[in-house]
Design a protein around this motif. Structure first.
Motif, PDB file in Angstrom:
ATOM      1  N   ASP A 125       0.842  -1.210   0.000  1.00  2.00           N
ATOM      2  CA  ASP A 125       0.000   0.000   0.000  1.00  2.00           C
ATOM      3  C   ASP A 125       0.868   1.248   0.000  1.00  2.00           C
ATOM      4  N   CYS A 126       2.132   1.080   0.432  1.00  8.39           N
ATOM      5  CA  CYS A 126       3.079   2.197   0.450  1.00  8.39           C
ATOM      6  C   CYS A 126       3.376   2.643  -0.981  1.00  8.39           C
ATOM      7  N   THR A 127       3.920   3.841  -1.109  1.00  5.09           N
ATOM      8  CA  THR A 127       4.195   4.406  -2.437  1.00  5.09           C
ATOM      9  C   THR A 127       5.554   3.972  -2.957  1.00  5.09           C
ATOM     10  N   PRO A 128       5.590   3.316  -4.140  1.00  9.54           N
ATOM     11  CA  PRO A 128       6.874   3.083  -4.789  1.00  9.54           C
ATOM     12  C   PRO A 128       7.218   4.318  -5.631  1.00  9.54           C
ATOM     13  N   VAL A 129       8.414   4.853  -5.439  1.00  5.15           N
ATOM     14  CA  VAL A 129       8.837   6.060  -6.157  1.00  5.15           C
ATOM     15  C   VAL A 129      10.061   5.712  -7.002  1.00  5.15           C
ATOM     16  N   LEU A 130       9.964   5.950  -8.315  1.00 10.06           N
ATOM     17  CA  LEU A 130      11.110   5.745  -9.208  1.00 10.06           C
ATOM     18  C   LEU A 130      11.553   7.101  -9.745  1.00 10.06           C
ATOM     19  N   ILE A 131      12.862   7.345  -9.728  1.00  8.65           N
ATOM     20  CA  ILE A 131      13.412   8.635 -10.158  1.00  8.65           C
ATOM     21  C   ILE A 131      14.492   8.397 -11.212  1.00  8.65           C
ATOM     22  N   GLY A 132      14.497   9.229 -12.243  1.00  9.22           N
ATOM     23  CA  GLY A 132      15.573   9.210 -13.229  1.00  9.22           C
ATOM     24  C   GLY A 132      16.087  10.626 -13.453  1.00  9.22           C
ATOM     25  N   LEU A 167      -5.642  10.120   4.859  1.00  8.26           N
ATOM     26  CA  LEU A 167      -4.357  10.739   4.517  1.00  8.26           C
ATOM     27  C   LEU A 167      -3.899  10.307   3.125  1.00  8.26           C
ATOM     28  N   ASP A 168      -3.581  11.285   2.293  1.00  9.12           N
ATOM     29  CA  ASP A 168      -3.038  11.022   0.954  1.00  9.12           C
ATOM     30  C   ASP A 168      -1.516  11.147   1.031  1.00  9.12           C
ATOM     31  N   VAL A 169      -0.847  10.007   1.198  1.00  7.70           N
ATOM     32  CA  VAL A 169       0.611  10.003   1.399  1.00  7.70           C
ATOM     33  C   VAL A 169       1.346  10.500   0.151  1.00  7.70           C
ATOM     34  N   ARG A 170       0.849  10.126  -1.033  1.00 10.35           N
ATOM     35  CA  ARG A 170       1.527  10.566  -2.256  1.00 10.35           C
ATOM     36  C   ARG A 170       1.483  12.089  -2.369  1.00 10.35           C
ATOM     37  N   ARG A 171       0.367  12.680  -1.972  1.00 11.13           N
ATOM     38  CA  ARG A 171       0.245  14.142  -2.019  1.00 11.13           C
ATOM     39  C   ARG A 171       1.277  14.801  -1.087  1.00 11.13           C
ATOM     40  N   ILE A 200      -2.019   3.103  -1.869  1.00 11.40           N
ATOM     41  CA  ILE A 200      -3.366   3.309  -1.303  1.00 11.40           C
ATOM     42  C   ILE A 200      -3.747   4.784  -1.436  1.00 11.40           C
ATOM     43  N   ALA A 201      -4.960   5.034  -1.907  1.00 11.48           N
ATOM     44  CA  ALA A 201      -5.416   6.414  -2.146  1.00 11.48           C
ATOM     45  C   ALA A 201      -5.888   7.053  -0.841  1.00 11.48           C
ATOM     46  N   GLY A 202      -5.738   8.380  -0.782  1.00  5.03           N
ATOM     47  CA  GLY A 202      -6.133   9.117   0.411  1.00  5.03           C
ATOM     48  C   GLY A 202      -7.580   8.879   0.823  1.00  5.03           C
ATOM     49  N   VAL A 206      19.596   6.717 -11.453  1.00  4.73           N
ATOM     50  CA  VAL A 206      18.214   6.357 -11.110  1.00  4.73           C
ATOM     51  C   VAL A 206      18.126   6.046  -9.621  1.00  4.73           C
ATOM     52  N   ALA A 207      16.898   6.107  -9.111  1.00  2.00           N
ATOM     53  CA  ALA A 207      16.647   5.737  -7.715  1.00  2.00           C
ATOM     54  C   ALA A 207      15.310   5.024  -7.621  1.00  2.00           C
ATOM     55  N   ALA A 208      15.213   4.127  -6.645  1.00  2.00           N
ATOM     56  CA  ALA A 208      13.944   3.460  -6.328  1.00  2.00           C
ATOM     57  C   ALA A 208      13.736   3.574  -4.827  1.00  2.00           C
ATOM     58  N   LEU A 209      12.560   4.081  -4.427  1.00  2.00           N
ATOM     59  CA  LEU A 209      12.308   4.384  -3.016  1.00  2.00           C
ATOM     60  C   LEU A 209      10.978   3.796  -2.571  1.00  2.00           C
ATOM     61  N   HIS A 210      10.939   3.413  -1.293  1.00  2.00           N
ATOM     62  CA  HIS A 210       9.731   2.867  -0.676  1.00  2.00           C
ATOM     63  C   HIS A 210       9.257   3.904   0.335  1.00  2.00           C
ATOM     64  N   ALA A 211       8.149   4.584   0.003  1.00  2.00           N
ATOM     65  CA  ALA A 211       7.690   5.709   0.830  1.00  2.00           C
ATOM     66  C   ALA A 211       6.320   5.418   1.440  1.00  2.00           C
ATOM     67  N   GLY A 212       6.321   4.694   2.543  1.00  2.00           N
ATOM     68  CA  GLY A 212       5.100   4.535   3.332  1.00  2.00           C
ATOM     69  C   GLY A 212       4.923   5.759   4.217  1.00  2.00           C
ATOM     70  N   TRP A 213       3.988   5.705   5.153  1.00  2.00           N
ATOM     71  CA  TRP A 213       3.792   6.915   5.964  1.00  2.00           C
ATOM     72  C   TRP A 213       5.026   7.196   6.825  1.00  2.00           C
ATOM     73  N   ARG A 214       5.677   6.148   7.336  1.00  2.00           N
ATOM     74  CA  ARG A 214       6.851   6.387   8.191  1.00  2.00           C
ATOM     75  C   ARG A 214       8.022   6.954   7.380  1.00  2.00           C
ATOM     76  N   GLY A 215       8.262   6.358   6.219  1.00  2.00           N
ATOM     77  CA  GLY A 215       9.336   6.863   5.361  1.00  2.00           C
ATOM     78  C   GLY A 215       9.058   8.285   4.896  1.00  2.00           C
ATOM     79  N   THR A 216       7.788   8.572   4.626  1.00  2.00           N
ATOM     80  CA  THR A 216       7.396   9.921   4.193  1.00  2.00           C
ATOM     81  C   THR A 216       7.598  10.919   5.333  1.00  2.00           C
ATOM     82  N   ALA A 217       7.215  10.514   6.550  1.00  5.23           N
ATOM     83  CA  ALA A 217       7.427  11.377   7.720  1.00  5.23           C
ATOM     84  C   ALA A 217       8.923  11.661   7.897  1.00  5.23           C
ATOM     85  N   ALA A 218       9.750  10.660   7.567  1.00  2.00           N
ATOM     86  CA  ALA A 218      11.211  10.807   7.697  1.00  2.00           C
ATOM     87  C   ALA A 218      11.851  11.371   6.426  1.00  2.00           C
TER      88      ALA A 218
END
Length: 264
Positions: free
Chosen positions: A107-114, A212-216, A161-163, A121-133
């Motif tokens: 449900d956490c946000t997978p973030v890919l960056i180029g 909560l919309d974590v991606r936002r 997961i959507a807000g 490139v980067a690949a990140l796992h941004a759940g609510w805890r990772g986003t808070a950090a």
């Protein structure tokens, strides 16, 4: 608008984003379960080496070289042994060509960056805890340290997961909200979030709860760094509401995952 495309590999569906068209990448579906990142890398680029982490819902961002160092040193931040050993962390950044970096999510946000100039490139796992950090700003700081300019970055946030269906406590919302507002008190943070245009908070009928919309929140962190909306794409898929394609921990309470990866 950035477009998202479905692809098929041997009849199995995965998503790509036009913003990352310069890289082999994919946001894979539950149909690929239980294949490993090593298997999935073959779908994207047969010659690339796969890298993954033992995800711990934090903001540790590592390079493949740092993974090798940690594994050879052993210690607390390594799980398992031998070929199955994994370093702890929630973000990976490439240093060399043909490195495929992977994150798992339910449900956490997978973030890919180029980076269109340096090709990192980067690949990140941004759940609510990772986003808070602030894992995404943390990773971007490392990319800048390795030569990236902010306006060269392209950032795609995959299915999460959507807000509108993600109920959290006020305490969690405030912890995440503290990453984008300077207020110290829980209620001040909640009020400030509600006042934002296109607020990441939605009302919830239960007392002491909000949606909560974590991606936002991640987008707002990026905008605070000076990254423009054109550099960011968000998949319109909600893992919770799209059971035909995605596992959702909140829906199933099972530890099943889908992988997202990008190849330098």
């Amino acid at each position: 608008m950035h477009t998202w495309h479905w692809h098929n590999w041997q009849g199995l569906p995965y998503l790509t984003c036009s913003l990352l068209k310069d890289w082999h990448h994919g946001f894979f579906t539950q149909q690929f379960w239980p294949r490993s990142p090593q298997d999935l890398t073959k779908v994207l680029h047969p010659e690339a080496s796969a890298y993954r982490l033992k995800q711990v819902h934090g903001n540790i961002v590592l390079t493949p070289q740092e993974i090798h160092s940690k594994l050879s040193a052993g210690g607390d931040e390594v799980t398992g042994s031998g070929d199955g050993a994994l370093a702890w962390g929630d973000g990976l950044i490439s240093e060399q060509p043909l490195q495929a970096v992977w994150v798992a999510s339910a449900d956490c946000t997978p973030v890919l960056i180029g980076d269109v100039k340096t090709r990192q490139v980067a690949a990140l796992h941004a759940g609510w805890r990772g986003t808070a950090a602030k894992i995404v700003p943390q990773a971007i700081a490392r990319l800048q340290h390795q030569g990236s300019q902010l306006n060269d970055l392209r950032i795609a946030m995959g299915p999460a997961i959507a807000g509108e269906v993600y109920q959290v406590s006020l305490e969690v919302a405030a912890e995440v909200g503290a990453s984008i507002t300077p207020h110290p008190e829980e209620q001040q943070i909640i009020d400030a979030l509600h006042e934002l245009p296109n607020s990441p908070l939605l009302a919830d009928p239960s007392p002491g709860k909000v949606r909560l919309d974590v991606r936002r929140v991640n987008v707002l962190q990026l905008e605070n760094l000076g990254i423009s909306a054109e550099q960011i794409a968000i998949a319109s898929y909600c893992t919770y509401q799209t059971p035909e394609y995605f596992f959702s921990y909140r829906r199933e309470q099972q530890k099943k995952i889908q992988w997202s990866g990008i190849v330098r």
